[in-house]
Design an enzyme around this catalytic site. Structure first.
Site, PDB file in Angstrom:
ATOM      1  N   PRO A 220       0.818  -1.191  -0.025  1.00 58.04           N
ATOM      2  CA  PRO A 220      -0.012  -0.050   0.000  1.00 58.04           C
ATOM      3  C   PRO A 220       0.874   1.147  -0.120  1.00 58.04           C
ATOM      4  CG  PRO A 220      -0.460  -1.332   2.099  1.00 58.04           C
ATOM      5  CD  PRO A 220       0.630  -2.032   1.227  1.00 58.04           C
TER       6      PRO A 220
ATOM      7  N   ASP B   7      15.421   2.740   2.789  1.00 56.73           N
ATOM      8  CA  ASP B   7      14.382   1.938   1.904  1.00 56.73           C
ATOM      9  C   ASP B   7      14.841   1.615   0.801  1.00 56.73           C
ATOM     10  OD1 ASP B   7      13.063   3.557   3.828  1.00 56.73           O
ATOM     11  OD2 ASP B   7      11.064   3.982   2.503  1.00 56.73           O
TER      12      ASP B   7
HETATM   13  O1  PMV Z   1       8.800   6.740   3.819  1.00 54.22           O
HETATM   14  P1  PMV Z   1       8.924   5.787   5.110  1.00 54.22           P
HETATM   15  O2  PMV Z   1       7.634   5.683   5.675  1.00 54.22           O
HETATM   16  O3  PMV Z   1       9.288   4.309   4.455  1.00 54.22           O
HETATM   17  O4  PMV Z   1       9.985   6.076   6.251  1.00 54.22           O
HETATM   18  C1  PMV Z   1      11.330   6.202   5.703  1.00 54.22           C
HETATM   19  C2  PMV Z   1      12.165   6.209   6.816  1.00 54.22           C
HETATM   20  C3  PMV Z   1      12.748   7.783   7.381  1.00 54.22           C
HETATM   21  O5  PMV Z   1      13.880   7.762   8.386  1.00 54.22           O
HETATM   22  C4  PMV Z   1      11.333   8.491   8.171  1.00 54.22           C
HETATM   23  C5  PMV Z   1      13.251   8.552   6.311  1.00 54.22           C
HETATM   24  C6  PMV Z   1      14.420   8.434   5.711  1.00 54.22           C
HETATM   25  O6  PMV Z   1      14.676   8.638   4.478  1.00 54.22           O
HETATM   26  O7  PMV Z   1      15.155   7.653   6.423  1.00 54.22           O
END
Ligand code: PMV
Length: 320
Positions: free
Chosen positions: A99, A150
């Site tokens: 999602p 990510d």
């Molecule tokens: O976009 P998300 O919800 O997967 O969050 C990424 C993780 C953060 O630490 C909030 C941002 C980052 O770039 O590391």
């Protein structure tokens, strides 16, 4: 430019962050793991001049100026700049069971699969480091100042210890670990939450620095706890990190209520995963209690699932 292949499909996983989200943007270590929800991208030739991007019934031309598929457009433009634009346009078809806006790394998974599939379609061998670099230019489009965690978790799969300066190190897992992932149903923008945290840092620099040091320390402890199989300690770290995330302002009253509801005798710990403000929560179930916990949670949160770590990273879906 080398000769084009007819069609290439690559898929890449979403992720959970087990420790250190937000603080990783400010220099700490963090720990993330790939999950068994994936995005898949197929690249083929349009046989015409224009290139297009399609997903979930929507199609946009690469050259259109509106904001649809901004991330993917940034990646395609970058790859055409690096390797040369093909004489025929490309069709990029995205499908995903992650999602979007859920904190589960949907945009990173799409970015990684797009970067890999298009690079290969244009006849080049995609190297992991180059895929990470190319996919990151899409992430920058979505949230300005990404740490890159990510993207790295999605490319490599498994579990990683990550720092934005030193990159990703695989965490060797000699046993699998199961997490319950609960999507709150509330989408949010990572960029807004990252900016909110930057303000909090400005307001209370000293305390924020201490929390960043704590995130760094506990990320290393997470590695120890998973390699040593100490799940009660891992759960305690997750609960402590949730308190930190709450203090920096990324939890909400409904996430607090959700976490309260999953902290039962069946679990060791629970926390937000990803940027917060909505998105998802991860829960560490006690041995043999995962199904019970899922049943308890799924009554109110139907988008909940059990995920076993490790999972595969980037992979090819059709014979090349
Ligand atoms: O976009 P998300 O919800 O997967 O969050 C990424 C993780 C953060 O630490 C909030 C941002 C980052 O770039 O590391």
């Amino acid at each position: 430019m080398k000769s084009e292949i007819k069609s290439v499909t690559a898929s890449a996983p979403g992720k959970i962050i087990i420790c250190g989200e937000h603080f990783v943007v400010h220099g700490s270590y963090a720990v993330a793991a790939a999950i068994d929800r994936r995005a898949s991208v197929t690249v083929s030739s349009t046989g015409e001049k224009d290139s297009s991007i399609s997903s979930r019934g929507l199609t946009a031309s690469l050259d259109s100026k509106h904001g649809l598929f901004a991330t993917t457009k940034a990646i395609v433009t970058r790859i055409f700049a690096d390797y040369g634009k093909p004489s025929n346009g490309v069709r990029i078809y995205i499908s995903s069971d992650i999602p979007s806006g859920s904190g589960l790394g949907s945009s990173a998974a799409v970015s990684v699969a797009t970067a890999a599939a298009l690079t290969k379609f244009l006849g080049h061998q995609p190297e992991e480091s180059k895929i990470c670099e190319t996919a990151s230019c899409g992430e920058k489009e979505v949230h300005g100042n990404p740490s890159g965690i990510d993207i790295h978790a999605s490319v490599s799969g498994g579990m990683i210890l990550f720092n934005k300066n030193s990159g990703a190190k695989p965490v060797p897992l000699n046993r699998s670990i199961q997490f319950l992932v609960v999507y709150s149903g509330r989408q949010r923008k990572t960029s807004e939450l990252v900016s909110k945290v930057a303000l909090k840092k400005k307001e209370s620099p000293k305390f924020f620095e201490r929390l960043t040091e704590a995130a760094n320390f506990f990320s290393l402890e997470v590695v120890e706890s998973v390699t040593g199989g100490d799940l009660p300690y891992l759960g305690a770290i997750m609960n402590m990190m949730q308190a930190s995330l709450s203090w920096i302002g990324v939890s909400t009253s409904s996430l607090d209520a959700l976490i309260e509801a999953v902290l039962t005798e069946d679990s060791y710990g629970a926390k937000i995963t990803g940027a917060g403000g909505g998105g998802s929560v991860i829960v560490l179930p006690k041995a043999d209690r995962a199904d019970q916990l899922l049943k308890h949670v799924a009554a109110n949160y139907k988008d909940s699932f059990l995920c076993t770590i490790p999972q595969e990273g980037l992979r090819w879906e059709n014979p090349q």
